[in-house]
Design a protein around this motif. Structure first.
Motif, PDB file in Angstrom:
ATOM      1  N   GLY A  99      41.291  31.120  40.537  1.00  0.00           N
ATOM      2  CA  GLY A  99      41.359  30.029  39.647  1.00  0.00           C
ATOM      3  C   GLY A  99      39.801  30.172  38.874  1.00  0.00           C
ATOM      4  N   LYS A 100      38.969  30.911  39.506  1.00  0.00           N
ATOM      5  CA  LYS A 100      37.863  31.049  38.835  1.00  0.00           C
ATOM      6  C   LYS A 100      37.590  32.216  38.014  1.00  0.00           C
ATOM      7  N   ASN A 101      36.549  32.507  37.208  1.00  0.00           N
ATOM      8  CA  ASN A 101      36.333  33.686  36.259  1.00  0.00           C
ATOM      9  C   ASN A 101      35.693  34.727  37.447  1.00  0.00           C
ATOM     10  N   LYS A 102      36.755  35.650  37.984  1.00  0.00           N
ATOM     11  CA  LYS A 102      36.335  36.600  38.643  1.00  0.00           C
ATOM     12  C   LYS A 102      35.511  37.655  38.114  1.00  0.00           C
ATOM     13  N   LYS A 103      35.719  37.850  37.010  1.00  0.00           N
ATOM     14  CA  LYS A 103      35.041  38.969  36.259  1.00  0.00           C
ATOM     15  C   LYS A 103      33.563  38.519  36.091  1.00  0.00           C
ATOM     16  N   GLU A 104      33.337  37.423  35.825  1.00  0.00           N
ATOM     17  CA  GLU A 104      32.083  36.593  35.542  1.00  0.00           C
ATOM     18  C   GLU A 104      31.178  36.786  36.760  1.00  0.00           C
ATOM     19  N   ILE A 105      31.945  36.037  37.932  1.00  0.00           N
ATOM     20  CA  ILE A 105      31.160  36.321  39.300  1.00  0.00           C
ATOM     21  C   ILE A 105      30.858  37.506  39.457  1.00  0.00           C
ATOM     22  N   THR A 106      31.562  38.822  39.328  1.00  0.00           N
ATOM     23  CA  THR A 106      31.171  40.117  39.732  1.00  0.00           C
ATOM     24  C   THR A 106      30.020  40.415  38.723  1.00  0.00           C
ATOM     25  N   LYS A 107      29.879  40.283  37.589  1.00  0.00           N
ATOM     26  CA  LYS A 107      28.971  40.430  36.544  1.00  0.00           C
ATOM     27  C   LYS A 107      27.630  39.591  37.154  1.00  0.00           C
ATOM     28  N   GLU A 108      27.610  38.547  37.498  1.00  0.00           N
ATOM     29  CA  GLU A 108      26.438  37.759  37.973  1.00  0.00           C
ATOM     30  C   GLU A 108      26.067  38.459  39.237  1.00  0.00           C
ATOM     31  N   ILE A 109      26.804  38.674  40.391  1.00  0.00           N
ATOM     32  CA  ILE A 109      26.364  39.325  41.366  1.00  0.00           C
ATOM     33  C   ILE A 109      25.866  40.470  41.183  1.00  0.00           C
TER      34      ILE A 109
END
Length: 202
Positions: A130-140
């Motif tokens: 339910g979260k923006n997984k691509k954005e999380i990966t990008k930030e990590i």
């Protein structure tokens, strides 16, 4: 001639504690067990970590609490909570630089005995549904670019565990029961790589 009794300080957050697992399944404890099995004498790891800690909270703990002056080895894995809380990358950079200098000091000013581990990608876990997984990966990835650059600046070994943590998308055995943190199987992979680093300093 007596063997040297090594000491190890593990700095971090929930990943260093081994959240939701018995403490002996955490990567610092697995690394120590591995070293003992190969004939080295080493204390149980001293773990300075807490679930939810950001770089600032770890730094404040180190400033306000007295630890041993020196350890043979130190590991540092911190930053996921900075990303999770949406904290600034610039602040992470400043904090991480401070923490790594502290870690090197704890390791008797031997950068080669300080291992920096990259931040796992929790965006690939069921917890991120339910979260923006691509954005999380990008930030990590952005936070890891920072900690890698600082590790290289201070000539500390860098262990990139992030790609392996993304395998949880297709392999549930790498996840703990909470569907967020790694399983003992995943921590074993980190421990093996940590042992490779520490063994060169023994």
């Amino acid at each position: 001639m007596s063997k040297h009794l090594y000491s190890y300080l593990a700095l971090g957050d929930s990943y260093t504690i081994g959240e939701s697992l018995p403490i002996y399944e955490s990567f610092p404890y697995q690394a120590v067990q591995n070293l003992r099995q190969t004939g080295h004498t080493i204390h149980a790891p001293e773990i300075v970590a807490k679930t939810g800690w950001t770089t600032t909270e770890l730094a404040e703990h180190l400033i306000h609490n007295v630890l041993n002056q020196h350890y043979d080895f130190v590991s540092l894995l911190i930053g996921v909570n900075n990303q999770y809380r949406g904290l600034a990358a610039a602040d992470y950079e400043n904090d991480f630089g401070f923490l790594l200098k502290k870690a090197i000091h704890f390791a008797a000013e031997k950068p080669s005995n300080v291992a920096v581990l990259s931040i796992p990608d929790w965006g690939c876990t069921p917890f991120a549904a339910g979260k923006n997984k691509k954005e999380i990966t990008k930030e990590i990835d952005a936070f890891n670019a920072i900690n890698k650059r600082i590790a290289e600046k201070y000539r500390c070994p860098y262990i990139d565990i992030t790609p392996g943590t993304r395998e949880v998308a297709n392999d549930a055995s790498l996840l703990a029961a909470d569907k967020l943190h790694p399983s003992a199987k995943e921590y074993e992979r980190w421990a093996d790589r940590l042992v490779q680093v520490f063994s060169t300093g023994m």
